[in-house]
Every structure is written in structure tokens, then in C-alpha cells.
Design a protein around this motif. Sequence first.
Motif, mmCIF file in Angstrom:
data_model
loop_
_atom_site.group_PDB
_atom_site.id
_atom_site.type_symbol
_atom_site.label_atom_id
_atom_site.label_comp_id
_atom_site.label_asym_id
_atom_site.label_seq_id
_atom_site.Cartn_x
_atom_site.Cartn_y
_atom_site.Cartn_z
ATOM 1 N N ASP A 111 -1.891 6.026 8.701
ATOM 2 C CA ASP A 111 -2.738 6.250 7.533
ATOM 3 C C ASP A 111 -3.751 5.113 7.483
ATOM 4 O OD1 ASP A 111 -3.952 6.336 5.055
ATOM 5 O OD2 ASP A 111 -2.123 6.708 3.931
ATOM 6 N N PRO A 112 -5.015 5.400 7.854
ATOM 7 C CA PRO A 112 -5.998 4.323 7.936
ATOM 8 C C PRO A 112 -6.130 3.554 6.626
ATOM 9 C CG PRO A 112 -7.058 6.497 8.008
ATOM 10 C CD PRO A 112 -5.587 6.725 8.155
ATOM 11 N N VAL A 113 -5.991 4.237 5.513
ATOM 12 C CA VAL A 113 -6.171 3.557 4.233
ATOM 13 C C VAL A 113 -5.051 2.543 3.997
ATOM 14 C CG1 VAL A 113 -6.381 3.834 1.753
ATOM 15 C CG2 VAL A 113 -7.461 5.493 3.279
ATOM 16 N N VAL A 114 -3.831 2.903 4.332
ATOM 17 C CA VAL A 114 -2.739 1.938 4.205
ATOM 18 C C VAL A 114 -3.030 0.703 5.054
ATOM 19 C CG1 VAL A 114 -0.349 1.522 4.918
ATOM 20 C CG2 VAL A 114 -0.892 3.497 3.487
ATOM 21 N N GLN A 115 -3.559 0.925 6.231
ATOM 22 C CA GLN A 115 -3.863 -0.211 7.102
ATOM 23 C C GLN A 115 -5.000 -1.066 6.545
ATOM 24 O OE1 GLN A 115 -3.882 2.431 10.792
ATOM 25 N NE2 GLN A 115 -2.894 0.625 11.623
ATOM 26 N N LEU A 116 -6.033 -0.411 6.028
ATOM 27 C CA LEU A 116 -7.140 -1.160 5.440
ATOM 28 C C LEU A 116 -6.683 -1.928 4.198
ATOM 29 C CD1 LEU A 116 -10.048 1.480 5.669
ATOM 30 C CD2 LEU A 116 -9.779 -0.590 7.061
ATOM 31 N N GLN A 117 -5.842 -1.303 3.400
ATOM 32 C CA GLN A 117 -5.393 -1.946 2.160
ATOM 33 C C GLN A 117 -4.546 -3.192 2.433
ATOM 34 O OE1 GLN A 117 -3.513 1.299 0.010
ATOM 35 N NE2 GLN A 117 -5.414 1.841 -1.036
ATOM 36 N N ARG A 118 -3.804 -3.162 3.505
ATOM 37 C CA ARG A 118 -3.051 -4.352 3.871
ATOM 38 C C ARG A 118 -4.009 -5.515 4.162
ATOM 39 N NH1 ARG A 118 -1.847 -7.323 7.981
ATOM 40 N NH2 ARG A 118 -2.904 -6.026 9.504
ATOM 41 N N SER B 202 -5.672 -4.561 12.779
ATOM 42 C CA SER B 202 -4.651 -3.537 12.630
ATOM 43 C C SER B 202 -4.949 -2.472 13.678
ATOM 44 C CB SER B 202 -4.748 -2.971 11.216
ATOM 45 O OG SER B 202 -3.690 -2.108 10.950
ATOM 46 N N MET C 195 -15.455 -5.479 6.547
ATOM 47 C CA MET C 195 -14.473 -4.619 7.207
ATOM 48 C C MET C 195 -15.122 -3.671 8.200
ATOM 49 S SD MET C 195 -11.985 -3.613 4.029
ATOM 50 C CE MET C 195 -10.492 -3.899 4.984
ATOM 51 N N PRO D 130 0.808 -1.216 0.000
ATOM 52 C CA PRO D 130 0.000 0.000 0.000
ATOM 53 C C PRO D 130 0.848 1.275 0.000
ATOM 54 C CG PRO D 130 -0.872 -1.570 1.586
ATOM 55 C CD PRO D 130 0.446 -2.117 1.130
ATOM 56 N N TYR E 211 -8.912 1.700 16.802
ATOM 57 C CA TYR E 211 -8.267 2.858 17.422
ATOM 58 C C TYR E 211 -8.329 2.777 18.939
ATOM 59 C CZ TYR E 211 -7.899 5.036 12.865
ATOM 60 O OH TYR E 211 -7.553 5.316 11.572
ATOM 61 N N PHE F 244 -12.276 2.561 -0.407
ATOM 62 C CA PHE F 244 -13.133 2.266 0.737
ATOM 63 C C PHE F 244 -14.263 3.283 0.858
ATOM 64 C CE2 PHE F 244 -8.895 0.705 1.389
ATOM 65 C CZ PHE F 244 -9.130 -0.621 1.700
ATOM 66 N N LEU G 157 -9.901 -2.452 11.835
ATOM 67 C CA LEU G 157 -8.937 -1.413 12.162
ATOM 68 C C LEU G 157 -9.397 -0.790 13.464
ATOM 69 C CD1 LEU G 157 -6.699 0.656 11.773
ATOM 70 C CD2 LEU G 157 -8.131 1.826 10.084
#
Lengths: 206, 206
Positions: free
Chosen positions: B193-200, A190, A148, A14, A176, A109, A174
Motif C-alpha cells: 500500500d503506497p500510502v502506508v509506506q509514504l505515511q511512515r 521504502s 517526497m 499508518p 518500485y 498526498f 518510495l
Amino acid sequence: MAREIPDIVIGRLPVYLRELTRLAEDEGKINTSSHELGKRLGISSAQIRKDLSHFGEFGKQGTGYHIKYLIEQLRDILHLTQEWDVVLVGAGYLGHALAHYHGFHRRGFRISWVFDNDPAKIGLKMDELVVQDVADLEKVVSENNVKMAIIAVSANQAQAITDRLVAVGIQSILSYAPIHLNVPPGVEISYSDPVVQLQRMTYYLA
Amino acid sequence: MAREIPDIVIGRLPVYLRELTRLAEDEGKINTSSHELGKRLGISSAQIRKDLSHFGEFGKQGTGYHIKYLIEQLRDILHLTQEWDVVLVGAGYLGHALAHYHGFHRRGFRISWVFDNDPAKIGLKMDELVVQDVADLEKVVSENNVKMAIIAVSANQAQAITDRLVAVGIQSILSYAPIHLNVPPGVEISYSDPVVQLQRMTYYLA
DNA sequence: TAGATTGTTAATCGATTAACAATC
DNA sequence: TAGATTGTTAATCGATTAACAATC
């Protein structure tokens, strides 16, 4: 092909994708090389080539990589050719920020539902979305086959929410919440805890 | 002692600390073992003992670790015996969420200033703090000898803000901007970066 | 004491890097 | 062609794990 790709490799894709998109869209570049990409990301060119080689051959000797093509390939590998619906649990300040973040759509997303258990928040509008009662969480996730979730609730509630999400089929979370979450095998998780990240860095401060 | 501790080890210590705090404060436990801690975190007991052994001997054969003592030692190692002032740049939705987050204080940090470049935001109150003009960033950082910063601005502005922060002595940066930042050696950086985490995670989705 | 658990060593496992033939 | 850069191999480097003597 793709016998058993290390998770650490997947985690870098990513980042490659993000930088390639930047090269193409913001800087108008057409081609790049593992050397250029690595220099920009602080990663060795050998590592980038090795990472990509797990999935195929995407470059040409002498000229490197056609950026748009490589972007397409990475989106394919990461299953970003579809847009993924994401359920957001927690409509506090952070949930608010996530619901209003417009960076999701462009990168694959869409936060499609927001839940909270606070009657004062249920019904509030958040950038297109309306906060729903967390009592309906299971119903929405199952009916829409959501895979997700993003958790933005307090540490106290996070494990219970996780259990409920996993029970109805969520496979990627994900979180937090500042707590380690237990999930069954096959569920990816994550974390993002700003304090953990800051604490890692204070080690290096005098 | 402490010749050259791997960064990956340092990165786990805050997670140990967080879980130990939970054991002590939420569950009222007095002692624990590498086995128990590892089981709770999904980490092998050998790894926990090895990680800790880089810094000294904190346990006792037969009984394990006295939690409060180990917490103290970890706080010491991570330089968390003082409270660190943090400057926050960016007062959008995310900056708002960070400014209102009350989890910093208890764990060693305090967001002491918030900056933005939007005249409409400057002067707004955010949970004790008042949003200041980013033009005064350098002045505040130097005068208060601030070492840590959180960046919550757009990708476009992030590198410029980083350069300004580093120029006046910031040594640790937690960035929420979806972009790789270039910093000189000696400056630590951490990304979210939430998107990087989601993409993984989508890689693992069917 | 017997059982439990540490800290540490050595072995294993895995990831990164250097180097280069192939070739655009 | 000459220069550049890939994909891949082998070597190196580093991290994790297994095992156990020491000892509480």
C-alpha cells in the motif's frame, strides 16, 4: 516524550490509522478498543497500547478510544495535517497506474508532477497531469521545495534518479525499482518489489 | 536442519538473491563476501552469515562465496527452481501494469490469468493475456492447481476475492488493496500500500 | 606463509507479551 | 456499583552483533 521511537512502531501507525478510518467511515463506529483493533489487524492489544503510549494517552479506561480523536492524533504524529506534494519519476505502465490512483488525496498526498525521459511520453496527459521532461526534474523539485518522490523507472536508471533527487532536497523516496538504493543518512527510503514479496511466500509453499 | 527459521530471515533471502544476481549478471563478478554483500545492502556481514547458516554452509574461509553457487542454493531454499503460475485479479490501471511487467519471468513467476468483473474489461488483451470474467475464477484456480494470487481490486472487493481464492486453494496472496485481509492459518499474505509506506516516511519529515 | 573470511557462540540489544493497579 | 479497558511495568522472548577459532 518521543525520545527515540522505534521505526517498527512508526511503521504500524499508518496501519492503525487506515483501520480506524475504515471503522469510522465505512462502519460508522464511534469508539473502539485496543482489543477490537488488534483483533481486526492480527496484532495483540498490548502491542497497540504500547505503541500508542510512546506518544501520549489517547484512551479512557473502561471505554477505550474515541475513533475520530485517535485518528486526529495519529494524523498529527505522522505529520499528515498537511497535504504532501509528491514527484513521480517514470511514466511507464506503473507510473501510469500511480498517476491515476485516486487513493492518495484522501490520505495526505498528491502526485503533483510526473517525469519521464522518453520523448514519446513527454507531453502525454495522465489524469490531470502532463508528463514532463526529466531534464527539468531538479528545477521543479527545488522551486517547489518538494520533499517526497516515487520512483517508477527501471533498475538501471533508479540509482541515478535517486542521486539527482537527493541532491536537490528529496528526503523520502518510495521506490518500485527492483534494486537496493544507496542514500545518505537522513534520507528515508521504502521499497516495493512484487517479486521479492512473492519469493518470500514461495518458501512456505510445498 | 531448518527447525524453525524466523520469517524475518526468509524475508531477507530474496533481497540477497536479487543483489547476488546483480553482482553476477550486471557486474560479472564471480565471488563475493558477506562483507561486500552487506555493504551493498546496508546489512551487517554478521547478519548475512547468520541468516545463511540456518540453511547450511555455502562459503569458504578466506575466499567467501561463489556467487553462482549461492544463487542456486537460495533459489533452492526459496523454491524457485520451478516457475510459479500466478493469478491476477483486477484489470484496472494497476492490474494492467502488473500484467505488462516483464520482470516476473526471470525471477520465477508468471502471471498466467487476469480476471475482472467489469464487462467493459473482459475480453481485453493485456500483453499475451486476455481478461477473463471473474465468475470463472474458481474454475481456473482449481483446474490448474494455482497456489499464488495477486489482488489488484478495490478495498471494497478485496476481502470477498480473498475468501474465494482461499476457498479454492490459493496459499499465497500479494495484495495491493489498502485494507487488512483476514485469512486462515497457513495462508501467507503480503501487502503493498503506497500510502502506508509514504505515511511512515512523513513521520521523519520536519 | 600471511591475510582473509567463514560459521558459530555468547553477549547484547530490542521488541513483544503478560499482568495488573488505576479508573472510567 | 460491576465490568471493561487503559497505560505501564517487569518478564519473556527473539533478533542482532561482536568476537574468534577454524581454515581456505
